[in-house]
Design a protein around this motif. Sequence first.
Motif, PDB file in Angstrom:
ATOM      1  N   UNK A  62       0.809  -1.225   0.000  1.00  0.00           N
ATOM      2  CA  UNK A  62       0.000   0.000   0.000  1.00  0.00           C
ATOM      3  C   UNK A  62       0.840   1.272   0.000  1.00  0.00           C
ATOM      4  N   UNK A  63       2.131   1.103   0.165  1.00  0.00           N
ATOM      5  CA  UNK A  63       3.009   2.267   0.096  1.00  0.00           C
ATOM      6  C   UNK A  63       3.303   2.565  -1.373  1.00  0.00           C
ATOM      7  N   UNK A  64       2.564   3.494  -1.942  1.00  0.00           N
ATOM      8  CA  UNK A  64       2.675   3.741  -3.393  1.00  0.00           C
ATOM      9  C   UNK A  64       3.683   4.831  -3.747  1.00  0.00           C
ATOM     10  N   UNK A  65       4.464   5.291  -2.771  1.00  0.00           N
ATOM     11  CA  UNK A  65       5.450   6.344  -3.093  1.00  0.00           C
ATOM     12  C   UNK A  65       6.507   5.822  -4.040  1.00  0.00           C
TER      13      UNK A  65
END
Lengths: 346, 322
Positions: A343-346
């Motif tokens: 979920x960390x889309x950076x």
Amino acid sequence: MTLKGWILAATALATTAIPATIPGAALAQDGEKLRFVVVSHIGSNDPNMNWLTMAMEEFGKKYPDVEAEYISTNNYSIQEHVRLLEQAIATQPDGIAVPIVSPDAFEGPLRRAIDAGIPVVAFNIADGRPEGERIPYVTYVGGDELLTGRKLGEYALSQVEAGVVPAPKRVVCASHDSAHEGLKKRCAGMREVMEAAGAQFDELFIGAEPATARNTLQSYLSANTDTNYIFTVAGWSSPWAWGVANEMGLSPDVDMEGVTVLTVDEGPVSIEGVRNNHVLATNSQGFWLQGYAPLEWLYWNVKYGYAPQQDILTGPIIITKDNADKWADLVRSVFGEEAYNQQNTW
Amino acid sequence: MRTPMRALVRSQSFGAVIGVVLMLAVFSIVDFSGWWRSQTLANVAHFSAILGLVAMGQALVIITKEIDLSVGSVYGLSGVAFITLEPQYGVAGAILAALLIAGLVGLVQGLLVVKGRLPSMIVTLGGLFTARGLIYVWTGGTVNNFSEAARSNPLTRMFGGELFGIEAAIFWMIGLCIALNIMLWGTRFGNRLLATGGAQDSAESRGVRSDHVKIATFTLCALLAGFAGIVTLADKPQTHVTLGDLMELEAIAAAVIGGCLLSGGRGSLVGAVLGAFIITSFRYELIALGAPSSWFITFVGVVLIVAVIFNQSLARRAGHSV
């Protein structure tokens, strides 16, 4: 009988009589399960739903005599939310937990439900009107959205004083839902603080569609070149804002140059944004508690007539570089390592 | 004698050309320095290209006298598939799988419309909800991240990178616009597509398999929407499950502003792209002029109605029954 005796007798009578007059109590006595319905706008289009459903699972373990259902819209539509609410009321549950996304739209159905003896607990978004005018729900469990905007703004100004970020000249509050009372209040809280600090402030409806949102924000930044703060009122739109500003060469990382990005929520995107120096700060409004506590209050209200005498605030807590690591550990423990990283889309 | 000017006036994108000229003139007067900046034009052109890809597919379907309401959701589903399947199949495999999914949705919808004799509005409305629902179920509310290695993959850069400082999406749109125009105006299939929308009975009496044409067109439309989704995310992979939300309405508006008549048989792919350009430009300029961005949808509505009236009068003058 002495006065003390009369009081004791009256108390004993009341204690035995109250449960029989409380809706749902009869069901519990018969050994049937109570049924609570959570009617939410945080649907499968919103990762925050996980907090609520996980908390409900924990509630289910502690209170096996309750069947708690979670129903939600999957788009940002108040009409659909009201329709779901009406449907839930029609099934005559023993209690309802609902965010008051729009007091006007929810007033009719909720007052009818309360009149019919169904206790209602508001969560996530309160009815912001004064006491006496607002929907007579048992209590509100959730964050204070005005306070969220205000506290984030105040933190930003403290960092200005500390020489971490530049002073705000123009602040844009980028919102994906123009009808959402909670989002409007987040913007209003930020506006209050930033205007007092001498900055210009605009609210911009960017929509929830990523390409359109980027296009809209880019248009705004092109036309308002003095903008140096972007406040995204959803965590998932913070990488879009950062990306647009970065492409435009506006130096959006946390430093004394260019644009500063602020966001909300304790999801992996927001927390990693802070940890990676892309976002100055985010907040937690205690999502887990918002999934658990409303059901517990419904239970205690239905079974024993308990009602808190004031709203129960579960936030905001400001998440900054100083405490983001702890928050990352907490969220990892709830979501799991793999889901957190995905979920960390950076 | 057919002079170029006369040909332009009689062309089906003439309304959109007039619209663009008028729009540019007005924007130049009210906001010359803001509008004619390279940054502004790059922003508008980039999003116009993405919407233009979807609008061209929509235009083809409208020319066959049908409509596709699912393009926004198909755009979203393909984009999400591209991101989600990449860890398993690599960039190339994910692109192929995403296009396959889009094509499959289009094919099923085409079959249902033609073989099931169902209104395309209903079938594709179902497609809109189904595809969006699949996104929610598949992702659980969060679209995964796209790894650094995948972002720098040459194929990803080819779809979403830049060439000479210009976004790849713009080149893809131009290339596909040329190819589709050749298909529409220079091939037997294109001729049959126009004939199917213009007068289906007459076309069928001359041996045109309008059912095959429509199925192929629905598939092509979905493929274009899926392709646009991939191009969008190859460039900016940080997305959300709302990817493509309401895009179908903008795509239909672009096609109609561009000269497509819902009565079928008449339309223009160049016009659809110009329609997308008009819609995107209005969004920019309204914001630039300080109007609340929520006004945009009102302006699209007004422009749409004006465009329909203008295009219909042009069509009547050209002898087309509308």
